[in-house]
Design a protein around this motif. Sequence first.
Motif, PDB file in Angstrom:
ATOM      1  N   GLU A 115       0.774  -1.240   0.043  1.00  0.00           N
ATOM      2  CA  GLU A 115      -0.191   0.020  -0.388  1.00  0.00           C
ATOM      3  C   GLU A 115       1.073   1.170   0.066  1.00  0.00           C
ATOM      4  OE1 GLU A 115      -3.083  -0.223   3.009  1.00  0.00           O
ATOM      5  OE2 GLU A 115      -3.771  -1.846   1.969  1.00  0.00           O
ATOM      6  N   ARG A 116       1.779   1.255   0.956  1.00  0.00           N
ATOM      7  CA  ARG A 116       2.695   2.020   0.720  1.00  0.00           C
ATOM      8  C   ARG A 116       3.548   2.519  -0.332  1.00  0.00           C
ATOM      9  NH1 ARG A 116       3.574   7.015   2.137  1.00  0.00           N
ATOM     10  NH2 ARG A 116       5.472   8.337   3.273  1.00  0.00           N
ATOM     11  N   ALA A 117       3.609   1.484  -1.110  1.00  0.00           N
ATOM     12  CA  ALA A 117       4.595   1.729  -2.467  1.00  0.00           C
ATOM     13  C   ALA A 117       3.456   2.311  -3.749  1.00  0.00           C
ATOM     14  CB  ALA A 117       5.029   0.081  -3.104  1.00  0.00           C
ATOM     15  N   ASP A 118       2.208   1.551  -3.088  1.00  0.00           N
ATOM     16  CA  ASP A 118       1.538   2.610  -3.973  1.00  0.00           C
ATOM     17  C   ASP A 118       0.825   4.364  -3.885  1.00  0.00           C
ATOM     18  OD1 ASP A 118      -0.472   1.853  -6.076  1.00  0.00           O
ATOM     19  OD2 ASP A 118      -1.829   2.174  -4.480  1.00  0.00           O
ATOM     20  N   GLU A 119       1.225   4.840  -2.684  1.00  0.00           N
ATOM     21  CA  GLU A 119       1.089   5.617  -1.948  1.00  0.00           C
ATOM     22  C   GLU A 119       1.916   6.208  -2.817  1.00  0.00           C
ATOM     23  OE1 GLU A 119      -0.820   5.131   2.248  1.00  0.00           O
ATOM     24  OE2 GLU A 119       0.438   6.232   1.774  1.00  0.00           O
ATOM     25  N   LEU A 120       3.316   5.849  -2.703  1.00  0.00           N
ATOM     26  CA  LEU A 120       4.745   6.473  -3.170  1.00  0.00           C
ATOM     27  C   LEU A 120       5.050   6.150  -4.719  1.00  0.00           C
ATOM     28  CD1 LEU A 120       6.820   5.369  -0.656  1.00  0.00           C
ATOM     29  CD2 LEU A 120       6.226   7.507  -0.467  1.00  0.00           C
ATOM     30  N   GLY A 121       4.195   5.521  -5.486  1.00  0.00           N
ATOM     31  CA  GLY A 121       4.567   5.178  -7.452  1.00  0.00           C
ATOM     32  C   GLY A 121       6.034   4.379  -7.246  1.00  0.00           C
ATOM     33  N   ILE A 122       5.769   3.526  -6.306  1.00  0.00           N
ATOM     34  CA  ILE A 122       6.938   2.422  -6.504  1.00  0.00           C
ATOM     35  C   ILE A 122       6.540   1.364  -7.070  1.00  0.00           C
ATOM     36  CG2 ILE A 122       8.538   0.749  -5.219  1.00  0.00           C
ATOM     37  CD1 ILE A 122       9.504   3.155  -3.313  1.00  0.00           C
ATOM     38  N   ASP A 123       7.540   0.829  -8.555  1.00  0.00           N
ATOM     39  CA  ASP A 123       6.271  -0.363  -8.713  1.00  0.00           C
ATOM     40  C   ASP A 123       6.748  -1.191  -8.807  1.00  0.00           C
ATOM     41  OD1 ASP A 123       4.616  -1.944 -10.482  1.00  0.00           O
ATOM     42  OD2 ASP A 123       5.307  -1.521 -11.942  1.00  0.00           O
ATOM     43  N   ILE A 124       6.389  -2.531  -7.231  1.00  0.00           N
ATOM     44  CA  ILE A 124       7.553  -3.627  -6.802  1.00  0.00           C
ATOM     45  C   ILE A 124       7.623  -4.554  -8.084  1.00  0.00           C
ATOM     46  CG2 ILE A 124       7.253  -5.665  -5.153  1.00  0.00           C
ATOM     47  CD1 ILE A 124       7.487  -3.259  -3.328  1.00  0.00           C
ATOM     48  N   ARG A 125       6.756  -4.264  -8.748  1.00  0.00           N
ATOM     49  CA  ARG A 125       6.208  -5.530  -9.915  1.00  0.00           C
ATOM     50  C   ARG A 125       7.943  -5.208 -11.250  1.00  0.00           C
ATOM     51  NH1 ARG A 125       1.742  -8.552 -10.688  1.00  0.00           N
ATOM     52  NH2 ARG A 125       2.643  -9.195 -12.797  1.00  0.00           N
ATOM     53  N   ALA A 126       8.018  -4.016 -11.051  1.00  0.00           N
ATOM     54  CA  ALA A 126       9.310  -3.866 -11.837  1.00  0.00           C
ATOM     55  C   ALA A 126      11.263  -4.209 -11.070  1.00  0.00           C
ATOM     56  CB  ALA A 126       9.406  -2.143 -11.955  1.00  0.00           C
ATOM     57  N   SER A 127      10.659  -4.190  -9.915  1.00  0.00           N
ATOM     58  CA  SER A 127      12.157  -4.341  -9.307  1.00  0.00           C
ATOM     59  C   SER A 127      12.202  -5.930  -9.214  1.00  0.00           C
ATOM     60  CB  SER A 127      12.307  -4.219  -7.560  1.00  0.00           C
ATOM     61  OG  SER A 127      10.754  -5.514  -7.159  1.00  0.00           O
ATOM     62  N   SER A 128      13.887  -6.515  -8.849  1.00  0.00           N
ATOM     63  CA  SER A 128      14.074  -7.841  -9.261  1.00  0.00           C
ATOM     64  C   SER A 128      13.190  -8.583  -7.900  1.00  0.00           C
ATOM     65  CB  SER A 128      15.271  -7.786  -8.762  1.00  0.00           C
ATOM     66  OG  SER A 128      15.828  -7.273  -7.684  1.00  0.00           O
ATOM     67  N   LEU A 129      12.477  -8.349  -7.033  1.00  0.00           N
ATOM     68  CA  LEU A 129      11.937  -8.597  -6.245  1.00  0.00           C
ATOM     69  C   LEU A 129      11.386 -10.217  -6.959  1.00  0.00           C
ATOM     70  CD1 LEU A 129      11.747  -8.693  -3.475  1.00  0.00           C
ATOM     71  CD2 LEU A 129       9.471  -8.317  -3.067  1.00  0.00           C
ATOM     72  N   ARG A 130      11.184 -11.622  -6.485  1.00  0.00           N
ATOM     73  CA  ARG A 130      10.577 -12.259  -6.955  1.00  0.00           C
ATOM     74  C   ARG A 130      10.172 -13.515  -6.351  1.00  0.00           C
ATOM     75  NH1 ARG A 130      16.103 -14.349  -8.011  1.00  0.00           N
ATOM     76  NH2 ARG A 130      15.603 -17.154  -6.893  1.00  0.00           N
ATOM     77  N   VAL A 131      10.325 -13.180  -5.150  1.00  0.00           N
ATOM     78  CA  VAL A 131      10.443 -14.567  -3.400  1.00  0.00           C
ATOM     79  C   VAL A 131       9.863 -13.405  -2.264  1.00  0.00           C
ATOM     80  CG1 VAL A 131      11.268 -16.239  -2.159  1.00  0.00           C
ATOM     81  CG2 VAL A 131      11.760 -16.261  -4.743  1.00  0.00           C
ATOM     82  N   GLY A 132       8.631 -13.678  -2.022  1.00  0.00           N
ATOM     83  CA  GLY A 132       8.617 -13.826  -1.164  1.00  0.00           C
ATOM     84  C   GLY A 132       8.564 -14.732   0.298  1.00  0.00           C
ATOM     85  N   VAL A 133       8.296 -14.349   1.428  1.00  0.00           N
ATOM     86  CA  VAL A 133       9.325 -15.282   2.089  1.00  0.00           C
ATOM     87  C   VAL A 133       8.223 -14.736   3.580  1.00  0.00           C
ATOM     88  CG1 VAL A 133      10.329 -17.418   4.154  1.00  0.00           C
ATOM     89  CG2 VAL A 133      11.203 -16.439   1.891  1.00  0.00           C
ATOM     90  N   PHE A 134       6.827 -15.464   3.988  1.00  0.00           N
ATOM     91  CA  PHE A 134       6.588 -14.585   5.057  1.00  0.00           C
ATOM     92  C   PHE A 134       5.806 -15.823   5.861  1.00  0.00           C
ATOM     93  CE2 PHE A 134       4.715 -12.560   0.695  1.00  0.00           C
ATOM     94  CZ  PHE A 134       5.382 -11.758   0.905  1.00  0.00           C
ATOM     95  N   GLY A 135       5.469 -14.909   7.504  1.00  0.00           N
ATOM     96  CA  GLY A 135       5.488 -16.266   7.658  1.00  0.00           C
ATOM     97  C   GLY A 135       5.321 -15.494   9.608  1.00  0.00           C
ATOM     98  N   ALA A 136       5.460 -16.198  10.544  1.00  0.00           N
ATOM     99  CA  ALA A 136       4.456 -16.136  12.009  1.00  0.00           C
ATOM    100  C   ALA A 136       3.292 -15.243  12.153  1.00  0.00           C
ATOM    101  CB  ALA A 136       5.895 -14.422  12.206  1.00  0.00           C
TER     102      ALA A 136
END
Lengths: 445, 145, 444
Positions: free
Chosen positions: C202-223
């Motif tokens: 949501e914050r990325a959206d506000e700042l106009g940062i497109d995560i899709r365009a970044s190198s990020l390809r894996v999210g490791v989510f837990g806890a």
Amino acid sequence: MSNQDPDWPSENRIWNHSAETLPREEIEALQLERLRAMVERVAKVPFYRDQFEHAEIGPQSIRSLADLRRLPFTTKDDLRRHQPLGFLAVPRKELARIHGSSGTTGIPTFVAYTAQDLRTWSELCARFLVAGGLRPAHTAQVAFGYGLFTGGFGLHYGIERVGAAVIPTAAGNTRRQIDIMRELTPEVLICTPSYALTIADAARELGIDPATLPMRYGHFGGEPWTEDMRREIEDQLGLQAFNNYGLSEVFGPGVAGECPLHEGMHIQEDHFIVECLDPETLEPVAEGEPGELVITNLTREATPLIRYRTRDIARLYREPCACGRTTMRMSRVTGRTDDMLIIRGVNVFPSQIEEALLRVEGTTPHYLIEVDRPGTLDEVRVKVEMRPEIFSDRMDRMQALCEHISREIQTVAGIRAHVDLVEPRSIERFVGKARRVLDKRRLSD
Amino acid sequence: MKLQQLSLFLENRPGQLGAPLEAIAAEGINILTLSLADTAQFGILRLIVREWEQAKQIFEQGGWVVKQTEVVAVDVLDRPGGLASALAVLEAAELNIEYMYAFSLRRDDKAILIFRFEDPDRAIEVLLENGLHVVETEELMRHVG
Amino acid sequence: MHKELWNDAAGGFHPASAPDYLPEQALREVQLRRLRAVVDHAYNNVALFRARMEARDLTPDSIQSLADIAKLPFTVKADLRDTYPSGLFAVPMGDVVRLHASSGTTGKPIVVAYTREDIQVWSEVMARALACYGLHRGDILQNAFGYGLFTGGLGVHYGAETLGATVVPISGGNTDRQLMVIRDFGVSALCCTPSYFAHMLERADELGIDIRASSLRVGVFGAEPWSNAMRHRVEELAGIRAYDVYGLSEIVGPGVASECTEQHGLHLFEDHFYPEIIDPETGEPLPDGEEGELVITTLSKRAMPMIRYRTRDITAIIPERCACGRTLRRMRRIERRSDDMFIIRGVNVFPSQVEAALLAVEGTLPHYQIILTRSGGLDQITVEVEVTAEVFSDKVRALEDVRARLAQSIERILGIRVILRLVEPRTIERSQGKAKRVIDRRHD
């Protein structure tokens, strides 16, 4: 400290005997050899390559340690201009860790470590930790923050290297820290000096005499402190307090640390060359005189720096220490050559506060940063002048404004600040350079 | 039907309240009513005066941050349930009150409620439709003066 | 170790992952051997465990097959609290190199200990979990799990180091900086709680940062629990693949079980953690495929072995073999628990902890209610407390002070920020019998 330490004979109190007690001429020979290799290695970094080419310098130019002075300086601005990781001297895939330090703007500067760098860092920290009482059978509570911007990791790995147990409480939640101390009886406490006093205060509030807390040794760093503070910490917590020095640009904690004689911090000269220069003329000051520390990495693989200007003011002493270590020593840091503040261990530049205010529409560039230490912890109040554009007759909006400014400061500078809205023109105007900071702490003796 | 209210930003220190009030008193401006909201660090002084334009100028010249807002005054009978009856009307219409203050009058058995609404025009409509009396500046002057 | 097995560049097989592919028979043999050793170790070094064994006329020799595990007594969370801090330690303090703590069901924390070997095993299983997502040496991993006594941060950190990845130990908080690092550093993987990632988006959206365009390809989510619906949403929004990692500090921390690229159930690293599913009411073991409470026995832990630890997490073992080729059994993702614990921002919270905190300030327990909401992608915990005559004051500042003290008291125990609202008396709904203490509006 008694010589009948049950868990480790006293002669082993030097962690790396061969490195820490090397005869002077051997230290210098090692430094020269490593400096030559380093000059060759950093020639891969565009920033140094350009400077070396311009000055026609190469490894062959380094014939003696005095030739260090032919090499260019590196400043924080240079690091900032080459972000991110423009100073990398190894391929990216060899990196094991990335840390950062705050810059003069909201853009931090990043530093990197190879797996070998992490081993070196652990070794450096192990040395000063052992000099300051840590033994393999001990338990150490690390109440330093862990994260991108801290040296807490260096100490954590240093303790592991020694073989002692780590309780990684990180900073904050002081009452829980005290509960844990009482239950798990750590011999060693690691935190900022001001946090040590906060722990003592909180213990008293709980009706606990802080001197009865189990710690016997404390390693404190990350912010400037004084001999008065040392005495206070030692008296209140009933432990022996040790100072250490480092900055993330050149590694992190581990550049230098005290021995039990507390007569300056031993510089780990097999890994760093430390110069002490007049910040104006950039000429060396006489031994024992205050000057700016300028540090050259001798072994760093990932982001080695040549003649990094720390802006820290201290003194150097060359005469050998009675503890048996042969390394040069440095005094406490007694000041800075720039306007950087260290607040609760976080480096803060007034320009960051200015940047944070700029992000909040309608605020003025008139502000004053007040730093105080009313009890044991630094407190920052940023006074911001009210203007019609941001005034509202609604209390909730006004409070939201304070929170907004405070949040931006947290984002840019990484510290929590109280925001005081003040009346227009109540902040003193200066002709010429404005005085932005009112530091009410006593940070030097 | 709306009243002009002036709000001043004040630091919460001794003596801060006196200066702006003295400044308008010196020009013979009488305060019809005021309210003060405060936190530990700052306060907002809200006041209603007949010569609000002049007062605003005085404040601005004196270096205070001042804001002019529109509020709505309603008079109700000064007896148990008087305020509640007005609030019931506002609540039924789902009108959001941002803040309010009230005072009672010496002469009449009336109390005056000052409201700041998100949407004052709609609020006035609703109040009038429900038979409540919206007080105008001149009337307020008569009540108070 | 064959050199070509080292996945230097193009992915593939990390040497630590070898046990993931053990033939089933060999895996069972390893489990039985380790089970017997750990029972022997616990019997000889943990008084509580020995007493419970003796009460049942059991000795370590009673364990002759894996099925015999059902004879052993359970261990529950209260055991850690009752023996606080070190009653379940099975080695001398000199052998302990790390201590972690988490909050217990009341104000008192529970402490877990690790030997050097335990840290190695933990690092190995966490490295295997990261390898399950296709991560390898050279990948840059941004670790936004909190570092400290919570095992999430340091667990993932050591796993990533073992894998040979580059760790950015950013810890939690400062979302703008997190986004800047994702954008500027060629980060391949991000580790955090799923709700924090939703907030980042949501914050990325506000700042106009497109995560899709970044190198990020894996999210490791837990806890904390999260749904498949949430997975699809964040995968779509961020252009990543999102994976679940499971663990609890009583067992080791993160790295007890992990999804693989098939995204169908979590592989249990059962060469180190032996899983059972039991009926939470009767305690009887249930066959694979049936839903019940997950019970775990640590097979290799030295400092603090856990025998048949009742996790209170409800799941089922998936009987079929996974298409990824790993022979490790899988469990379904955790969706609920058999007690009243809830998880907020990765922190386990029991209503009884909140009660203890309120009691500490007011002296008596006021009427209260815990309300969980999600705003801007971030979970928030609000505690509403009815004002009593004793604490009421006409001074705003005095009330504000009461509010702050209540909030601080809760924050001290839970370690997370709470919004504390004072509400009028009798506004919190009373119900017959058990009061509804927790209202979870996060999925509304």
